[in-house]
Design a protein around this motif. Structure first.
Motif, PDB file in Angstrom:
ATOM      1  N   LEU A 133      19.142  55.383 -32.531  1.00 27.06           N
ATOM      2  CA  LEU A 133      20.331  55.487 -32.225  1.00 27.06           C
ATOM      3  C   LEU A 133      20.470  55.058 -30.324  1.00 27.06           C
ATOM      4  CD1 LEU A 133      23.380  57.584 -33.863  1.00 27.06           C
ATOM      5  CD2 LEU A 133      22.858  54.869 -33.857  1.00 27.06           C
ATOM      6  N   PHE A 134      20.871  54.331 -29.946  1.00 22.71           N
ATOM      7  CA  PHE A 134      20.827  54.238 -27.934  1.00 22.71           C
ATOM      8  C   PHE A 134      21.815  53.506 -27.352  1.00 22.71           C
ATOM      9  CE2 PHE A 134      19.149  51.409 -24.311  1.00 22.71           C
ATOM     10  CZ  PHE A 134      18.342  52.295 -23.941  1.00 22.71           C
ATOM     11  N   ASP A 135      21.674  54.176 -26.323  1.00 25.90           N
ATOM     12  CA  ASP A 135      22.913  53.683 -25.734  1.00 25.90           C
ATOM     13  C   ASP A 135      22.760  54.247 -23.966  1.00 25.90           C
ATOM     14  OD1 ASP A 135      25.772  54.539 -24.087  1.00 25.90           O
ATOM     15  OD2 ASP A 135      26.455  55.337 -26.190  1.00 25.90           O
ATOM     16  N   SER A 136      23.126  52.914 -23.156  1.00 22.69           N
ATOM     17  CA  SER A 136      23.034  53.042 -21.954  1.00 22.69           C
ATOM     18  C   SER A 136      24.113  51.939 -21.179  1.00 22.69           C
ATOM     19  CB  SER A 136      21.769  52.117 -21.786  1.00 22.69           C
ATOM     20  OG  SER A 136      21.406  51.903 -20.214  1.00 22.69           O
ATOM     21  N   THR A 137      24.540  52.907 -20.353  1.00 21.88           N
ATOM     22  CA  THR A 137      25.537  52.941 -19.400  1.00 21.88           C
ATOM     23  C   THR A 137      25.198  52.774 -18.060  1.00 21.88           C
ATOM     24  OG1 THR A 137      27.178  53.627 -21.147  1.00 21.88           O
ATOM     25  CG2 THR A 137      28.108  53.440 -18.803  1.00 21.88           C
ATOM     26  N   THR A 138      25.761  52.363 -17.211  1.00 21.29           N
ATOM     27  CA  THR A 138      25.771  51.694 -16.001  1.00 21.29           C
ATOM     28  C   THR A 138      27.036  51.507 -15.031  1.00 21.29           C
ATOM     29  OG1 THR A 138      22.836  50.970 -16.038  1.00 21.29           O
ATOM     30  CG2 THR A 138      24.424  50.845 -13.993  1.00 21.29           C
TER      31      THR A 138
ATOM     32  N   LEU B 214      37.434  52.026  -7.561  1.00 17.61           N
ATOM     33  CA  LEU B 214      37.591  50.541  -8.480  1.00 17.61           C
ATOM     34  C   LEU B 214      36.104  51.159  -8.741  1.00 17.61           C
ATOM     35  CD1 LEU B 214      38.594  47.921  -5.470  1.00 17.61           C
ATOM     36  CD2 LEU B 214      39.905  48.609  -7.420  1.00 17.61           C
ATOM     37  N   THR B 215      36.024  50.701 -10.410  1.00 20.05           N
ATOM     38  CA  THR B 215      35.034  50.532 -11.036  1.00 20.05           C
ATOM     39  C   THR B 215      34.247  49.775 -12.104  1.00 20.05           C
ATOM     40  OG1 THR B 215      36.430  51.370 -12.832  1.00 20.05           O
ATOM     41  CG2 THR B 215      35.714  52.891 -11.688  1.00 20.05           C
ATOM     42  N   MET B 216      32.905  49.728 -12.093  1.00 18.45           N
ATOM     43  CA  MET B 216      32.670  47.797 -12.796  1.00 18.45           C
ATOM     44  C   MET B 216      31.026  48.640 -14.027  1.00 18.45           C
ATOM     45  SD  MET B 216      32.306  45.089 -10.283  1.00 18.45           S
ATOM     46  CE  MET B 216      31.310  46.183  -8.891  1.00 18.45           C
ATOM     47  N   SER B 217      31.774  48.973 -15.324  1.00 17.32           N
ATOM     48  CA  SER B 217      30.368  49.644 -16.017  1.00 17.32           C
ATOM     49  C   SER B 217      29.848  48.396 -17.180  1.00 17.32           C
ATOM     50  CB  SER B 217      31.468  50.526 -16.541  1.00 17.32           C
ATOM     51  OG  SER B 217      30.493  51.224 -17.726  1.00 17.32           O
TER      52      SER B 217
ATOM     53  N   ARG C  41      27.501  45.067 -26.161  1.00 16.92           N
ATOM     54  CA  ARG C  41      27.942  44.731 -25.189  1.00 16.92           C
ATOM     55  C   ARG C  41      29.030  44.956 -24.736  1.00 16.92           C
ATOM     56  NH1 ARG C  41      23.101  41.932 -26.784  1.00 16.92           N
ATOM     57  NH2 ARG C  41      21.104  42.295 -25.782  1.00 16.92           N
ATOM     58  N   LEU C  42      29.492  45.839 -23.452  1.00 14.87           N
ATOM     59  CA  LEU C  42      30.636  45.365 -22.966  1.00 14.87           C
ATOM     60  C   LEU C  42      30.392  45.688 -21.717  1.00 14.87           C
ATOM     61  CD1 LEU C  42      33.916  45.839 -23.544  1.00 14.87           C
ATOM     62  CD2 LEU C  42      33.587  48.369 -23.468  1.00 14.87           C
ATOM     63  N   PHE C  43      30.755  44.887 -20.898  1.00 22.41           N
ATOM     64  CA  PHE C  43      31.338  44.521 -19.597  1.00 22.41           C
ATOM     65  C   PHE C  43      32.825  45.023 -19.222  1.00 22.41           C
ATOM     66  CE2 PHE C  43      31.981  42.669 -15.597  1.00 22.41           C
ATOM     67  CZ  PHE C  43      31.342  43.246 -14.528  1.00 22.41           C
ATOM     68  N   THR C  44      33.048  46.186 -18.619  1.00 20.08           N
ATOM     69  CA  THR C  44      33.980  46.686 -17.908  1.00 20.08           C
ATOM     70  C   THR C  44      34.340  46.988 -16.959  1.00 20.08           C
ATOM     71  OG1 THR C  44      34.087  48.359 -18.143  1.00 20.08           O
ATOM     72  CG2 THR C  44      35.185  47.652 -20.307  1.00 20.08           C
ATOM     73  N   ALA C  45      35.837  46.205 -16.313  1.00 22.70           N
ATOM     74  CA  ALA C  45      35.793  46.446 -14.471  1.00 22.70           C
ATOM     75  C   ALA C  45      37.697  46.852 -14.586  1.00 22.70           C
ATOM     76  CB  ALA C  45      35.606  44.783 -13.737  1.00 22.70           C
ATOM     77  N   GLY C  46      37.846  47.791 -13.726  1.00 23.28           N
ATOM     78  CA  GLY C  46      39.165  48.328 -13.760  1.00 23.28           C
ATOM     79  C   GLY C  46      39.187  49.519 -12.566  1.00 23.28           C
ATOM     80  N   ILE C  47      40.220  50.972 -13.134  1.00 17.65           N
ATOM     81  CA  ILE C  47      40.814  51.546 -12.091  1.00 17.65           C
ATOM     82  C   ILE C  47      40.592  52.658 -12.743  1.00 17.65           C
ATOM     83  CG2 ILE C  47      42.305  50.472 -10.355  1.00 17.65           C
ATOM     84  CD1 ILE C  47      44.295  52.105 -11.924  1.00 17.65           C
TER      85      ILE C  47
ATOM     86  N   LEU D   8      40.477  52.929 -16.107  1.00 22.29           N
ATOM     87  CA  LEU D   8      41.490  51.495 -17.197  1.00 22.29           C
ATOM     88  C   LEU D   8      40.759  50.873 -17.162  1.00 22.29           C
ATOM     89  CD1 LEU D   8      45.262  53.370 -15.997  1.00 22.29           C
ATOM     90  CD2 LEU D   8      44.390  52.971 -18.495  1.00 22.29           C
ATOM     91  N   ALA D   9      40.760  49.724 -18.017  1.00 22.57           N
ATOM     92  CA  ALA D   9      40.486  48.633 -17.519  1.00 22.57           C
ATOM     93  C   ALA D   9      41.217  47.215 -18.770  1.00 22.57           C
ATOM     94  CB  ALA D   9      38.802  48.022 -17.935  1.00 22.57           C
ATOM     95  N   PHE D  10      41.768  46.553 -17.540  1.00 26.38           N
ATOM     96  CA  PHE D  10      42.424  45.449 -19.138  1.00 26.38           C
ATOM     97  C   PHE D  10      42.078  43.840 -18.723  1.00 26.38           C
ATOM     98  CE2 PHE D  10      46.028  43.112 -19.334  1.00 26.38           C
ATOM     99  CZ  PHE D  10      46.454  42.975 -20.853  1.00 26.38           C
ATOM    100  N   THR D  11      41.726  43.038 -19.856  1.00 25.94           N
ATOM    101  CA  THR D  11      40.771  41.905 -19.604  1.00 25.94           C
ATOM    102  C   THR D  11      42.192  41.227 -20.359  1.00 25.94           C
ATOM    103  OG1 THR D  11      39.038  42.596 -19.482  1.00 25.94           O
ATOM    104  CG2 THR D  11      39.377  40.436 -19.781  1.00 25.94           C
ATOM    105  N   THR D  12      42.941  39.826 -19.665  1.00 23.62           N
ATOM    106  CA  THR D  12      43.264  39.004 -20.911  1.00 23.62           C
ATOM    107  C   THR D  12      43.078  37.656 -20.149  1.00 23.62           C
ATOM    108  OG1 THR D  12      45.708  38.129 -21.122  1.00 23.62           O
ATOM    109  CG2 THR D  12      45.396  38.853 -19.194  1.00 23.62           C
ATOM    110  N   ALA D  13      42.627  36.422 -20.749  1.00 26.49           N
ATOM    111  CA  ALA D  13      42.745  35.344 -21.149  1.00 26.49           C
ATOM    112  C   ALA D  13      43.695  34.663 -22.117  1.00 26.49           C
ATOM    113  CB  ALA D  13      41.214  34.626 -20.797  1.00 26.49           C
TER     114      ALA D  13
END
Length: 265
Positions: free
Chosen positions: A217-222, A234-237, A255-261, A49-54
């Motif tokens: 098609l190209f896809d890369s996830t770290t 805790l995760t960062m992706s 591009r997508l950067f997420t941080a969550g649990i 789960l990752a949730f971002t709000t501003a």
């Protein structure tokens, strides 16, 4: 006046004492028989789960969720299934929407060579993608295996189908309703335990059309995972995606950067 015990009495008392001692002592396992180990847990379910709000000059809300299930029989197969969703709003308008799911079935997963079958599907209105499906099969070669990590490379052939939504801002002459292609898929995957609590994971896909390598098609996830308990991390992706030949009016890169649990259920 004392009473003397005869030899038969002494033998009977010794036998009775031996019987009582045998019942009082803990049981000893038979020769060649070992205590059964606890059954191995072959099921794993993980929820990310990752949730971002501003708020302020700009209001943004973004929710990303992934659910994965794995069933492992080390000597026979591994079944993995997953689903994910991404949804976002900015200034009251929808700015992100993506749904996807996949199923993978691998034979002899603990062996160096492992054949597999897979299928996946994706829906993303912002990329004018009503539906994209891929299905096929191939083999994985694990070229590095250690106590603290593993790495592998996979090759597969697949059938890809994509159905697109029209863009009202573009002329009908530029609209392509659907595409069907035969593709080759290459995947590199690795993971390593940097410390007892930190794990790094990386997966890269490269899927060109079999006779047109520049149409791909190209896809890369770290991903970095920091375990805080037996069930929570805790995760960062960071995700990078590219469609070399997107529909008219759609950009090539996402591009997508997420941080969550991450929760092991």
């Amino acid at each position: 006046m004392s009473r003397c015990r005869t030899a038969p009495q002494e033998a009977a008392l010794a036998a009775l004492a031996a019987v009582l001692a045998a019942f009082a002592a803990p049981p000893t396992p038979a020769v060649g028989v070992q205590e059964a180990d606890a059954p191995e847990d072959r099921y794993e379910t993980v929820l990310d789960l990752a949730f971002t709000t501003a708020s302020g000059n700009q209001d943004i809300t973004l929710l990303t969720t992934d659910l994965g299930f794995t069933h492992l029989n080390p000597n026979a197969f591994r079944l993995e299934a997953g689903a994910g969703a991404r949804f976002g709003r900015s200034e009251g308008e929808k700015v992100a929407e993506n749904y996807r799911g996949q199923v993978d079935f691998a034979f002899t997963p603990e062996a160096r060579w492992s054949p597999f079958l897979f299928a996946d599907a994706e829906h993303d209105p912002f990329r004018r993608l009503d539906l994209r499906t891929n299905s096929g099969g191939g083999a994985r070669y694990r070229f590095w295996q250690a106590e603290h990590g593993a790495a592998s490379i996979s090759a597969a052939v697949l059938y890809s189908y994509a159905n697109f939504a029209p863009d009202p801002d573009l002329p009908d002459s530029l609209f392509v309703e659907s595409e069907q292609d035969a593709r080759v898929s290459w995947r590199v995957k690795g993971e390593r335990d940097v410390t007892e609590s930190l794990t790094l994971e990386h997966v890269t896909f490269y899927q060109p059309i079999w006779d047109t390598l520049d149409d791909y098609l190209f896809d890369s996830t770290t991903t970095a995972r920091v375990r805080v308990s037996e069930t929570i991390a805790l995760t960062m992706s960071y995700l990078f995606e590219r469609d070399a030949t997107p529909p008219p009016g759609v950009g090539r890169d996402d591009r997508l950067f997420t941080a969550g649990i991450s929760i092991e259920l």
